[in-house]
Enzyme design. Structure first.
Site, PDB file in Angstrom:
ATOM      1  N   ASP A 220     -27.105  -3.982 -25.624  1.00  0.00           N
ATOM      2  CA  ASP A 220     -27.596  -5.318 -25.296  1.00  0.00           C
ATOM      3  C   ASP A 220     -28.389  -5.905 -26.464  1.00  0.00           C
ATOM      4  O   ASP A 220     -28.801  -5.195 -27.397  1.00  0.00           O
ATOM      5  CB  ASP A 220     -28.464  -5.251 -24.038  1.00  0.00           C
TER       6      ASP A 220
ATOM      7  N   TRP B  49     -27.066 -19.774 -21.511  1.00  0.00           N
ATOM      8  CA  TRP B  49     -27.159 -18.534 -20.741  1.00  0.00           C
ATOM      9  C   TRP B  49     -26.681 -18.794 -19.308  1.00  0.00           C
ATOM     10  O   TRP B  49     -27.043 -19.792 -18.675  1.00  0.00           O
ATOM     11  CB  TRP B  49     -28.604 -18.027 -20.728  1.00  0.00           C
TER      12      TRP B  49
ATOM     13  N   ASP C 141     -28.407   1.541 -15.966  1.00  0.00           N
ATOM     14  CA  ASP C 141     -28.839   0.414 -16.791  1.00  0.00           C
ATOM     15  C   ASP C 141     -30.295   0.607 -17.231  1.00  0.00           C
ATOM     16  O   ASP C 141     -30.820   1.731 -17.270  1.00  0.00           O
ATOM     17  CB  ASP C 141     -28.631  -0.896 -16.016  1.00  0.00           C
ATOM     18  N   ASP C 142     -30.969  -0.479 -17.541  1.00  0.00           N
ATOM     19  CA  ASP C 142     -32.325  -0.476 -18.088  1.00  0.00           C
ATOM     20  C   ASP C 142     -33.284   0.317 -17.188  1.00  0.00           C
ATOM     21  O   ASP C 142     -33.169   0.293 -15.966  1.00  0.00           O
ATOM     22  CB  ASP C 142     -32.792  -1.931 -18.188  1.00  0.00           C
TER      23      ASP C 142
ATOM     24  N   ASP D 290     -24.097 -13.106 -17.677  1.00  0.00           N
ATOM     25  CA  ASP D 290     -24.982 -12.566 -16.647  1.00  0.00           C
ATOM     26  C   ASP D 290     -24.735 -13.231 -15.297  1.00  0.00           C
ATOM     27  O   ASP D 290     -25.218 -12.750 -14.264  1.00  0.00           O
ATOM     28  CB  ASP D 290     -26.446 -12.773 -17.051  1.00  0.00           C
TER      29      ASP D 290
ATOM     30  N   ASN E  57     -31.201  -9.054 -26.226  1.00  0.00           N
ATOM     31  CA  ASN E  57     -31.729  -9.990 -25.240  1.00  0.00           C
ATOM     32  C   ASN E  57     -32.656 -11.074 -25.778  1.00  0.00           C
ATOM     33  O   ASN E  57     -33.409 -11.669 -25.005  1.00  0.00           O
ATOM     34  CB  ASN E  57     -32.464  -9.217 -24.135  1.00  0.00           C
TER      35      ASN E  57
END
Length: 690
Positions: A445, A168, A333-334, A513, A447
């Site tokens: 997404d 990541w 976004d979120d 990210d 996650n």
């Protein structure tokens, strides 16, 4: 072009500059003949007529020579196919027939109720291979392993292996090392493609960036996978790959059921690593990525500006600033749905939060459209928080093992998308969402990875690993068909789901990210080995970098780093000064001018990001764009000049910024021509043929 030999058992596929040949013996052994430069059918038939290798004790006459080695018989290599029933294990096929349909060759075999069809298709210089397995018998067949293909390389004195590894926030890092005897295995055991490896390998014996033979293979699968590169005892090299991370069981086929493996694509190029990359890019833009001829818009994403602290008016303020900068797509976004005020709740409840968006998303979307931008949202449909209405109503819908703790990552569990009722729920919610507001873009997404991949009550619970991915594909396909104007981006905590399979259903991917512009140069360098700039999303975010390292960098360096792909902005625009907003608008305007060349052009990696000066070049028709970054100067020594590639040696080119005229090969000198003067500096250079 597909040609068939006089014996009806030799086949030659011919592409733009390459050829692929195979031959079936009288004993129904399917042997590999050739993969490399174009040859004639007579050449292929001559290869087929060569005698078998001499007998050696403890050696198999088939190992390293077969197109698709199965388990059983005189074989000791890793089998591509392993099948069992209650009575037997292994395969002993017989040839049934061969057929061509359009540009595809199909070879069909059978074995006691098992139908096996090998598919070959050559597109440009990329060979697409896959296998269809059918249970034509009356009893269940268990597929322990069903790889998509085995690739056989020509004999060389030695091979070098290239692959992309990472984690990541550090994805797609290029590793290149000599291949030794034995096996090198890469893959994912996580239920998705993974940050740890991209499903691609390349092999060469003495290639450079722009010369020499390179063989590459890329798998189109978004679940667990495995690619094994083997140097056999006689020095032959084979590459086997497909879905699934081990041989413990893939699927159970009931009578009448079939399974088609994902595509495992192979490419030969004699243009070095750069030539191979350009061939992969052209293949994906032409045959894989939907609507790839359309340039992707400049987007703004609100995540780093707001995180979960979202309000409708706050988003409007950001939208006005983004529009003034020249942004074309505004993404919330979120945090817009359910009880999603933090990452402990709300996943699975895909309706707008009534406190934050009292009238739903439509008023904000309408305002964004009135500003001249498209409107997008973030979703994570395959996940659920235990603190959600969905989980409280259907705790049995998640992947889990009876009597075991349900492991949470990021406070979330994974829905069992293999269940038809889960598929239908997600279809209904997402279709209603896209029908209820004018949404143009969805960032999808994923996650967390699989941990408790159980399916209580299912007869063959292992099928979840394959069925989840197939259902994910089917849901995306259904949504795209019902909402053809909506674009989709694949994201998995950054670059955790990037492969040819998901790319066939999405318009771009989130590369990492990690938006630090210096780190991104290395990530983007690795990504470009196989995937094109047209799908590579890259954002300009705040300085100092918030997420990872606190590095300070200029707006110039951040923009030029992100302009190497699909440009986006993810900083907190409410904190940007008027001077920064004005400078950003200038960079966005410049990107729009060069965007067709970057997103559709041929890529030349002029110098890798290994410290000092690095640069990439894009060529489309008579236009050339160079992006150059100076990471640091050492001991007062300036880096060597850059010699551009892909230009007509007899052409005359004008530098757009200065009006300078260049003839033939163009040499760009540090400082004088490239406009670089200090550490973490960057520049954009444009040439136009006159």
């Amino acid at each position: 072009m597909i040609e068939i030999g006089a014996d009806g058992r030799t086949w030659l596929l011919t592409g733009t500059s390459s050829g692929y040949a195979l031959h079936l013996t009288e004993r129904d052994e399917l042997l590999h003949l050739h993969w490399g430069p174009r040859i004639t059918l007579a050449d292929a038939e001559a290869l087929a007529a060569r005698p078998a290798p001499p007998y050696r004790p403890f050696d198999s006459p088939l190992d390293g020579r077969e197109e698709y080695p199965v388990e059983g018989g005189p074989r000791f290599v890793r089998p591509a196919l392993s099948v069992r029933t209650d009575e037997r294990r292994g395969t002993e096929w017989r040839f049934e027939d061969a057929a061509t349909e359009g540009d595809e060759l199909r070879l069909r075999f059978s074995d006691a109720g098992l139908g096996i069809t090998l598919h070959y298709r050559l597109r440009g210089d990329v060979v697409e291979r896959r296998v269809t397995l059918a249970n034509d018998g009356s009893e269940d067949l268990e597929l322990l392993r069903a790889d998509s293909a085995t690739w056989t390389l020509p004999e060389r004195d030695g091979w070098r292996l290239s692959h992309l590894h990472g984690r990541w926030a550090a994805e797609s890092r290029l590793a290149r090392s000599p291949l030794t005897y034995g096996e090198k295995v890469i893959g994912s055991r996580r239920g998705h493609t993974g940050h740890q490896h991209l499903p691609w390998v390349a092999l060469d014996d003495e290639a450079t960036e722009e010369s020499g033979e390179v063989y590459g293979c890329a798998l189109g699968w978004s679940g667990s996978w495995r690619i094994a590169v083997a140097q056999l005892p006689d020095a032959r090299v084979q590459i086997t790959g497909g879905a699934g991370h081990d041989d413990s069981g893939l699927l159970l086929l009931a009578p009448g059921e079939t399974f088609t493996t994902p595509v495992f694509a192979g490419l030969w190029s004699d243009g070095g690593f750069g030539g191979a990359s350009r061939a992969w890019h052209a293949y994906q833009r032409t045959y894989v990525v939907p609507d790839a001829e359309r340039d992707r818009p400049v987007l703004f994403n609100s995540w780093e500006a707001t995180t979960f602290d979202i309000s409708e008016e706050q988003q409007r303020v950001l939208a006005r600033r983004a529009a003034a900068m020249g942004v074309e797509l505004f993404v919330v976004d979120d945090g817009w749905f359910g009880a999603r005020t933090h990452d402990h709740a709300g996943l699975g409840d895909w309706t707008p939060n009534p406190d934050r968006f009292p009238a739903g998303l439509k008023p904000l979307a309408d305002d964004v459209h009135a500003l001249g931008m498209q409107f997008g949202i973030w979703v994570e449909p395959e996940m659920v928080n235990p603190d959600s209405d969905l989980y409280r109503a259907h705790p049995d819908w998640v992947q889990h093992q009876v009597g075991r703790t349900r492991t949470e990552f990021r406070n979330q569990l994974i829905l069992n998308l293999a269940r038809p009722d889960v598929q239908e729920y997600l279809w209904e919610r997402l279709d209603a969402l896209l029908s209820g507001a004018p949404i143009d873009y969805v960032k999808w997404d994923f996650n967390r990875s699989f941990t408790d991949a159980g399916w209580p009550g299912e007869r063959y619970p292992q099928k979840l690993w394959v069925a989840h991915v197939e259902a994910f594909y089917a849901l995306l396909d259904r949504l795209r068909a019902a909402h053809p104007g909506v674009a989709f981006e694949s994201c998995s905590g950054g670059g955790g789901r990037i492969d040819l399979g998901v790319m066939a259903r999405t318009d771009q991917v989130w590369t990492s990210d990690n938006t630090d512009p210096l780190d991104r140069l290395g990530i983007q360098h690795g990504f470009s080995q196989v995937h094109p700039a047209r799908i590579m999303a890259a954002w300009v975010t705040d300085s100092p970098n918030k997420l990872l390292n606190g590095r300070v960098s200029s707006l110039r360096f951040r923009f030029v780093s992100s302009m190497a792909g699909v440009l986006g902005v993810g900083g907190d625009l409410s904190r940007w000064s008027d001077e920064e907003l004005a400078e950003a608008r200038g960079w966005v305007e410049l990107y729009k001018e060069i965007r067709p060349v970057v997103q559709q052009g041929d890529l030349y990696r002029l110098r890798p990001p290994e410290g000092g000066l690095s640069a990439v070049q894009y060529v489309l028709g008579g236009e050339t764009v160079v992006l150059a970054w100076l990471q640091a100067q050492h001991h007062g020594v300036r880096p060597a000049p850059l010699r551009l590639r892909g230009l007509d040696p007899a052409g005359v080119y004008e530098r757009v910024e200065t009006g300078e005229v260049h003839r033939g090969a163009v040499l760009l000198h540090h400082g004088l021509s490239a406009g670089l003067s200090g550490d973490l500096d960057a520049t954009v250079i444009r040439l136009r043929r006159i």
